[in-house]
Design a protein around this motif. Structure first.
Motif, PDB file in Angstrom:
ATOM      1  N   GLU A 146      14.607  -6.498   9.460  1.00  0.00           N
ATOM      2  CA  GLU A 146      14.613  -6.957   8.071  1.00  0.00           C
ATOM      3  C   GLU A 146      14.069  -5.885   7.152  1.00  0.00           C
ATOM      4  OE1 GLU A 146      13.067 -10.738   7.047  1.00  0.00           O
ATOM      5  OE2 GLU A 146      14.169 -11.800   8.621  1.00  0.00           O
ATOM      6  N   MET A 147      13.183  -5.020   7.675  1.00  0.00           N
ATOM      7  CA  MET A 147      12.635  -3.909   6.905  1.00  0.00           C
ATOM      8  C   MET A 147      12.112  -2.859   7.871  1.00  0.00           C
ATOM      9  SD  MET A 147       8.930  -5.409   5.666  1.00  0.00           S
ATOM     10  CE  MET A 147       9.630  -6.900   4.983  1.00  0.00           C
ATOM     11  N   VAL A 148      11.881  -1.663   7.370  1.00  0.00           N
ATOM     12  CA  VAL A 148      11.164  -0.633   8.117  1.00  0.00           C
ATOM     13  C   VAL A 148       9.910  -0.309   7.316  1.00  0.00           C
ATOM     14  CG1 VAL A 148      13.156   0.338   9.313  1.00  0.00           C
ATOM     15  CG2 VAL A 148      12.585   1.172   7.037  1.00  0.00           C
ATOM     16  N   THR A 149       8.890   0.218   7.985  1.00  0.00           N
ATOM     17  CA  THR A 149       7.575   0.368   7.362  1.00  0.00           C
ATOM     18  C   THR A 149       7.150   1.824   7.300  1.00  0.00           C
ATOM     19  OG1 THR A 149       6.951  -1.813   8.211  1.00  0.00           O
ATOM     20  CG2 THR A 149       5.166  -0.372   7.490  1.00  0.00           C
ATOM     21  N   ALA A 150       6.607   2.215   6.146  1.00  0.00           N
ATOM     22  CA  ALA A 150       6.015   3.544   5.965  1.00  0.00           C
ATOM     23  C   ALA A 150       4.519   3.360   5.764  1.00  0.00           C
ATOM     24  CB  ALA A 150       6.636   4.251   4.766  1.00  0.00           C
ATOM     25  N   ASP A 151       3.716   3.928   6.670  1.00  0.00           N
ATOM     26  CA  ASP A 151       2.256   3.798   6.613  1.00  0.00           C
ATOM     27  C   ASP A 151       1.675   4.977   5.827  1.00  0.00           C
ATOM     28  OD1 ASP A 151      -0.437   3.442   7.001  1.00  0.00           O
ATOM     29  OD2 ASP A 151      -0.309   3.170   9.176  1.00  0.00           O
ATOM     30  N   LEU A 152       1.022   4.670   4.713  1.00  0.00           N
ATOM     31  CA  LEU A 152       0.449   5.715   3.857  1.00  0.00           C
ATOM     32  C   LEU A 152      -1.040   5.932   4.124  1.00  0.00           C
ATOM     33  CD1 LEU A 152       2.100   4.636   0.466  1.00  0.00           C
ATOM     34  CD2 LEU A 152       2.938   6.320   2.107  1.00  0.00           C
ATOM     35  N   GLY A 153      -1.575   5.333   5.192  1.00  0.00           N
ATOM     36  CA  GLY A 153      -3.003   5.382   5.471  1.00  0.00           C
ATOM     37  C   GLY A 153      -3.587   6.776   5.565  1.00  0.00           C
ATOM     38  N   ASN A 154      -2.827   7.762   6.042  1.00  0.00           N
ATOM     39  CA  ASN A 154      -3.334   9.129   6.177  1.00  0.00           C
ATOM     40  C   ASN A 154      -2.648  10.101   5.223  1.00  0.00           C
ATOM     41  OD1 ASN A 154      -5.121   8.512   8.349  1.00  0.00           O
ATOM     42  ND2 ASN A 154      -3.357   8.467   9.732  1.00  0.00           N
TER      43      ASN A 154
END
Length: 197
Positions: free
Chosen positions: A117-125
């Motif tokens: 349904e979606m893909v995720t981009a992690d901006l934590g670093n």
């Protein structure tokens, strides 16, 4: 009712009608372009994706829906939304950087059963000048990317953290010296006090 059509999989197009409240509810959920639906037509189930929704120009209510029927084993091309997480803890954004989204959605090739349904981009670093690419996305294990354009690299850019923009301060030299107000345009300068005799 909202008129709709189901087409594809080398079968004749099928006309159906949908309950307006159900259509609006699905559109408000988000990710509807990559969500698989099973539609029962006269006792025959069809798996399909929503390909297009037409809206009324004034009321903005859905007036027609196009579904693409999915054939077993047939890979499909579908746009999937990119969901960004951990913006609040991103070192670059904490320093005043700005998230520059290059691709809010990515087009993928996948089996109907494997469409996320979606893909995720992690901006934590992600720090200032960081680049988030296809290879950084989470949830792409069962899909293949479709390049966004002819010149794109295989590991194409999804987003960047741009440096903060510096505001330009107005120089104090623009103000009149001595604290005296400048005369209004077309007006007279303030009168000088008369000298004492």
């Amino acid at each position: 009712m909202v008129p709709a059509v189901i087409y594809g999989a080398k079968q004749p197009a099928t006309l159906i009608a949908l309950e307006p409240k159900l259509v609006i509810k699905e559109l408000q959920r988000g990710g509807w372009r990559s969500r698989m639906y099973e539609i029962d037509v006269d006792g025959t189930p069809s798996r399909a994706l929503i390909r297009e929704v037409q809206f009324h120009p004034v009321s903005d209510k859905p007036i027609h829906v196009d579904f693409q029927r999915l054939a077993p084993g047939q890979k499909i091309r579908v746009a999937v939304a990119v969901h960004f997480i951990n913006e609040a803890v991103s070192p670059g954004i904490k320093k005043g950087g700005v998230l520059n989204t290059v691709l809010p959605t990515v087009t993928v090739l996948a089996d109907p059963e494997s469409v996320p349904e979606m893909v995720t981009a992690d901006l934590g670093n992600a720090d200032i000048n960081a680049t988030i690419r296809w290879s950084d996305l989470i949830g792409t294990e069962n899909v293949a990317p479709v390049l966004p354009n002819a010149t794109a690299q295989r590991d194409f850019v999804i987003a960047t953290i741009a440096p903060p923009t510096k505001g330009i301060e107005v120089a104090a030299a623009d103000a009149p010296a001595g604290g005296t107000k400048a005369p209004a345009k077309g007006g007279k300068a303030p009168a000088k006090p008369a000298a004492k005799k």
